[in-house]
Design an enzyme around this catalytic site. Sequence first.
Site, PDB file in Angstrom:
ATOM      1  CG  HIS A  40      46.086  70.559  68.606  1.00  0.00           C
ATOM      2  ND1 HIS A  40      46.207  71.000  67.320  1.00  0.00           N
ATOM      3  CD2 HIS A  40      45.354  71.490  69.274  1.00  0.00           C
ATOM      4  CE1 HIS A  40      45.594  72.165  67.203  1.00  0.00           C
ATOM      5  NE2 HIS A  40      45.063  72.488  68.363  1.00  0.00           N
ATOM      6  CG  HIS A  64      42.815  77.792  70.223  1.00  0.00           C
ATOM      7  ND1 HIS A  64      42.654  77.947  68.876  1.00  0.00           N
ATOM      8  CD2 HIS A  64      43.341  76.558  70.395  1.00  0.00           C
ATOM      9  CE1 HIS A  64      43.081  76.861  68.259  1.00  0.00           C
ATOM     10  NE2 HIS A  64      43.493  75.995  69.151  1.00  0.00           N
ATOM     11  NE  ARG A 138      31.389  75.674  61.255  1.00  0.00           N
ATOM     12  CZ  ARG A 138      32.531  75.824  61.899  1.00  0.00           C
ATOM     13  NH1 ARG A 138      33.195  76.953  61.837  1.00  0.00           N
ATOM     14  NH2 ARG A 138      33.014  74.829  62.620  1.00  0.00           N
ATOM     15  CB  CYS A 185      25.709  73.534  60.328  1.00  0.00           C
ATOM     16  SG  CYS A 185      27.376  73.124  60.862  1.00  0.00           S
ATOM     17  CE1 TYR A 322      30.755  70.083  59.455  1.00  0.00           C
ATOM     18  CE2 TYR A 322      32.810  70.543  58.336  1.00  0.00           C
ATOM     19  CZ  TYR A 322      31.756  70.959  59.110  1.00  0.00           C
ATOM     20  OH  TYR A 322      31.729  72.253  59.547  1.00  0.00           O
TER      21      TYR A 322
HETATM   22  C1  HEM Z   1      41.144  73.088  68.576  1.00  0.00           C
HETATM   23  C2  HEM Z   1      44.402  73.488  72.128  1.00  0.00           C
HETATM   24  C3  HEM Z   1      47.504  75.613  69.043  1.00  0.00           C
HETATM   25  C4  HEM Z   1      44.358  74.953  65.442  1.00  0.00           C
HETATM   26  C5  HEM Z   1      41.752  73.048  69.808  1.00  0.00           C
HETATM   27  C6  HEM Z   1      41.121  72.606  71.017  1.00  0.00           C
HETATM   28  C7  HEM Z   1      42.038  72.696  72.011  1.00  0.00           C
HETATM   29  C8  HEM Z   1      43.247  73.218  71.437  1.00  0.00           C
HETATM   30  C9  HEM Z   1      41.839  72.316  73.478  1.00  0.00           C
HETATM   31  C10 HEM Z   1      39.678  72.121  71.143  1.00  0.00           C
HETATM   32  C11 HEM Z   1      38.841  73.274  71.548  1.00  0.00           C
HETATM   33  C12 HEM Z   1      37.370  72.946  71.586  1.00  0.00           C
HETATM   34  O1  HEM Z   1      36.876  72.206  70.715  1.00  0.00           O
HETATM   35  O2  HEM Z   1      36.697  73.466  72.480  1.00  0.00           O
HETATM   36  C13 HEM Z   1      45.512  74.098  71.608  1.00  0.00           C
HETATM   37  C14 HEM Z   1      46.692  74.433  72.358  1.00  0.00           C
HETATM   38  C15 HEM Z   1      47.566  75.024  71.477  1.00  0.00           C
HETATM   39  C16 HEM Z   1      46.926  75.063  70.180  1.00  0.00           C
HETATM   40  C17 HEM Z   1      46.896  74.183  73.846  1.00  0.00           C
HETATM   41  C18 HEM Z   1      48.946  75.567  71.689  1.00  0.00           C
HETATM   42  C19 HEM Z   1      49.744  75.232  72.658  1.00  0.00           C
HETATM   43  C20 HEM Z   1      46.913  75.637  67.813  1.00  0.00           C
HETATM   44  C21 HEM Z   1      47.494  76.224  66.641  1.00  0.00           C
HETATM   45  C22 HEM Z   1      46.595  76.038  65.624  1.00  0.00           C
HETATM   46  C23 HEM Z   1      45.466  75.331  66.156  1.00  0.00           C
HETATM   47  C24 HEM Z   1      48.853  76.916  66.590  1.00  0.00           C
HETATM   48  C25 HEM Z   1      46.657  76.449  64.190  1.00  0.00           C
HETATM   49  C26 HEM Z   1      47.703  76.873  63.560  1.00  0.00           C
HETATM   50  C27 HEM Z   1      43.229  74.392  65.973  1.00  0.00           C
HETATM   51  C28 HEM Z   1      42.024  74.117  65.226  1.00  0.00           C
HETATM   52  C29 HEM Z   1      41.100  73.591  66.139  1.00  0.00           C
HETATM   53  C30 HEM Z   1      41.746  73.541  67.417  1.00  0.00           C
HETATM   54  C31 HEM Z   1      41.813  74.355  63.742  1.00  0.00           C
HETATM   55  C32 HEM Z   1      39.670  73.198  65.832  1.00  0.00           C
HETATM   56  C33 HEM Z   1      39.567  71.761  65.547  1.00  0.00           C
HETATM   57  C34 HEM Z   1      38.095  71.429  65.387  1.00  0.00           C
HETATM   58  O3  HEM Z   1      37.494  71.848  64.392  1.00  0.00           O
HETATM   59  O4  HEM Z   1      37.585  70.781  66.296  1.00  0.00           O
HETATM   60  N1  HEM Z   1      43.044  73.426  70.098  1.00  0.00           N
HETATM   61  N2  HEM Z   1      45.687  74.484  70.305  1.00  0.00           N
HETATM   62  N3  HEM Z   1      45.689  75.107  67.495  1.00  0.00           N
HETATM   63  N4  HEM Z   1      43.034  74.015  67.286  1.00  0.00           N
HETATM   64 FE1  HEM Z   1      44.364  74.243  68.789  1.00  0.00          FE
HETATM   65  N1  MTE Z   2      32.616  77.492  52.313  1.00  0.00           N
HETATM   66  C1  MTE Z   2      33.774  78.145  52.547  1.00  0.00           C
HETATM   67  N2  MTE Z   2      34.480  78.599  51.502  1.00  0.00           N
HETATM   68  N3  MTE Z   2      34.230  78.331  53.810  1.00  0.00           N
HETATM   69  C2  MTE Z   2      33.532  77.862  54.901  1.00  0.00           C
HETATM   70  O1  MTE Z   2      33.964  78.059  56.036  1.00  0.00           O
HETATM   71  N4  MTE Z   2      31.548  76.591  55.693  1.00  0.00           N
HETATM   72  C3  MTE Z   2      30.675  75.477  55.306  1.00  0.00           C
HETATM   73  C4  MTE Z   2      29.855  75.821  54.075  1.00  0.00           C
HETATM   74  N5  MTE Z   2      30.703  76.399  53.055  1.00  0.00           N
HETATM   75  C5  MTE Z   2      32.315  77.148  54.664  1.00  0.00           C
HETATM   76  C6  MTE Z   2      31.884  77.019  53.333  1.00  0.00           C
HETATM   77  C7  MTE Z   2      29.765  75.013  56.348  1.00  0.00           C
HETATM   78  S1  MTE Z   2      30.383  73.935  57.504  1.00  0.00           S
HETATM   79  C8  MTE Z   2      28.432  75.325  56.339  1.00  0.00           C
HETATM   80  S2  MTE Z   2      27.369  74.665  57.483  1.00  0.00           S
HETATM   81  C9  MTE Z   2      27.887  76.270  55.333  1.00  0.00           C
HETATM   82  O2  MTE Z   2      28.880  76.756  54.438  1.00  0.00           O
HETATM   83  C10 MTE Z   2      27.251  77.461  56.030  1.00  0.00           C
HETATM   84  O3  MTE Z   2      26.679  78.333  55.107  1.00  0.00           O
HETATM   85  P1  MTE Z   2      26.148  79.756  55.560  1.00  0.00           P
HETATM   86  O4  MTE Z   2      27.227  80.443  56.336  1.00  0.00           O
HETATM   87  O5  MTE Z   2      25.789  80.478  54.301  1.00  0.00           O
HETATM   88  O6  MTE Z   2      24.936  79.495  56.408  1.00  0.00           O
HETATM   89 MO    MO Z   3      28.695  73.220  58.871  1.00  0.00          MO
END
Ligand code: HEM
Ligand code: MTE
Ligand code: MO
Length: 487
Positions: A40, A64, A138, A185, A322
């Site tokens: 994941h 998602h 962001r 960003c 990052y």
């Molecule tokens: C990212 C699948 C459940 C949190 C992703 C991505 C996929 C995925 C494919 C990448 C999407 C992209 O970058 O385009 C799944 C599947 C799930 C699931 C199939 C359930 C069966 C969850 C749950 C959470 C979660 C329950 C949180 C409680 C996140 C987060 C990201 C993410 C935070 C972003 C990560 C990043 O910043 O790249 N997930 N997810 N996911 N998922 Fe899930």
């Molecule tokens: N601070 C908090 N509390 N929550 C956030 O999601 N995003 C960060 C930063 N500070 C973020 C944060 C990121 S990744 C970026 S690029 C900048 O805030 C974006 O600032 P802006 O939304 O004011 O352009």
């Molecule tokens: Mo960012």
Amino acid sequence: CLTTLCKKCQNIPQCKYKEKRVWVTYKEGVYDITDFIVEHPGGEQILLAAGSSVEPFWMLYAVHNNSHVLHLLENLRIGNLSKDESQDLTSDMSDPYNSDPLRHTALKAAAVKPFNAETPPFILVEQFITPNELFYVRNHLPVPHIDPETFELEVEIEGRNKSVILTLDELKKLPKHTITATIMCAGNRRSEMTKIKAVKGLSWGAAAVGNATWTGVRLRDVLKKVGVDEDDKSLKHVQFEGMDFDPTGKTYGASIPLWKALDKRGDVILAYEMNGVPIPPDHGFPIRVIVPGVVGARNVKWLGRVIVSEKESDSHWQQNDYKGFSPSTDWDTVDFTKSPAIQELPVISAICKPLDGQTVQVEDGTILVKGRIRRSCGPRTKLSTSVGYAWSGGGQKIIRVDVTTDGGNTWHVANLDHQDSSEPPQHWSWTLWSVRVPIKPGTTNVEIWAKAVDSCYNTQPENFKNIWNLRGVMKTLLTGSTMDSSM
Ligand code: HEM
Ligand code: MTE
Ligand code: MO
């Protein structure tokens, strides 16, 4: 079958998921996600939904909301809930994004929940100062609502029993300091890197960046109030906690090295104004830390706590995001502990006008300057203008922008139209530039490249291939912009 082990678990004897299977629900479907947990992209967080519905979490992480995720999920289906059960599980979910602020319709959204949007590129380079309403946003989580009357900022030195609490009024009584700084960003221009090979993350164009004036108090002054000793070498980092939090109560967080916070020339401020007005809700009302010259992610919005520590922030965004890696590192081999967190960003430039693929009218004797056509009485060469920004981290200044339309055989030195007068290493703002490039008569397709040079004489690499990284951060190559000129 509850006893089969996933391929990865068979190789990892200590894997804690090998004992029992984990299922989640989505709408009426039930899915066995056991084998998927280690793959994941969002990490172990997926377990928050174990034994229940993923939907409230997907409202938070709208990443998602795409067919790729649903397709993936479909392959994991093991059954269905009865109608009554599915209603029970989804009935009382309220959308945590319901109370997000209203936004300017011109902002181009890359994601809506959480809200992520950029300025239209042609507007971006219109002004040295980016208007608040059009400044890219962001967010990783819902926007928190903070009452300025009851707001308190906690500042502490970890393990030293030293702390202070400051109200907004108390903060504003400290000496006022204003800087003009560009925030960018790390994902800026990710969509171009994606064309080389897929990367994970929001598909940002070239406008996840903006320049604003920020007014507040020096973090340095606040740290002195709490009793930070500049000569205490054991204190190394300043951690910031936002007041936005995920379903488990974890807040957004990041940290910067203590030297940057204490350095008078570091200009790190706890800002309460953006472009002369209280910081808008999307940008961190009432207090946000501005760390000029440093990647956007460390500029924590809705600041609630500041912790001086021996360690970096343990937040996901400091530890497992990052960071940059070799082009050959993939999601199977990546080890986030092996790369340092991005702080100062490398030099970058981008062409915002014309955009890739845009058709530009180049008429005999007319010059296109900043989007307006002006009559010229000069030589009858066909000319056009491309306009962009350039910026470098660490307070470095842009000293030159070179532009070519023939693959680098000849370069035209751009005009640096807008640049503030501050000297490196305290030059925090971007530079807006333009250039007149001759177009050979009969040309229908032109590729324009720009490369900026900063005051350390660092410049940009020539292609994405060699700086590609799996997370798609720090796209600093020569900017390619294809222009069709119809004559
Ligand atoms: C990212 C699948 C459940 C949190 C992703 C991505 C996929 C995925 C494919 C990448 C999407 C992209 O970058 O385009 C799944 C599947 C799930 C699931 C199939 C359930 C069966 C969850 C749950 C959470 C979660 C329950 C949180 C409680 C996140 C987060 C990201 C993410 C935070 C972003 C990560 C990043 O910043 O790249 N997930 N997810 N996911 N998922 Fe899930
Ligand atoms: N601070 C908090 N509390 N929550 C956030 O999601 N995003 C960060 C930063 N500070 C973020 C944060 C990121 S990744 C970026 S690029 C900048 O805030 C974006 O600032 P802006 O939304 O004011 O352009
Ligand atoms: Mo960012």
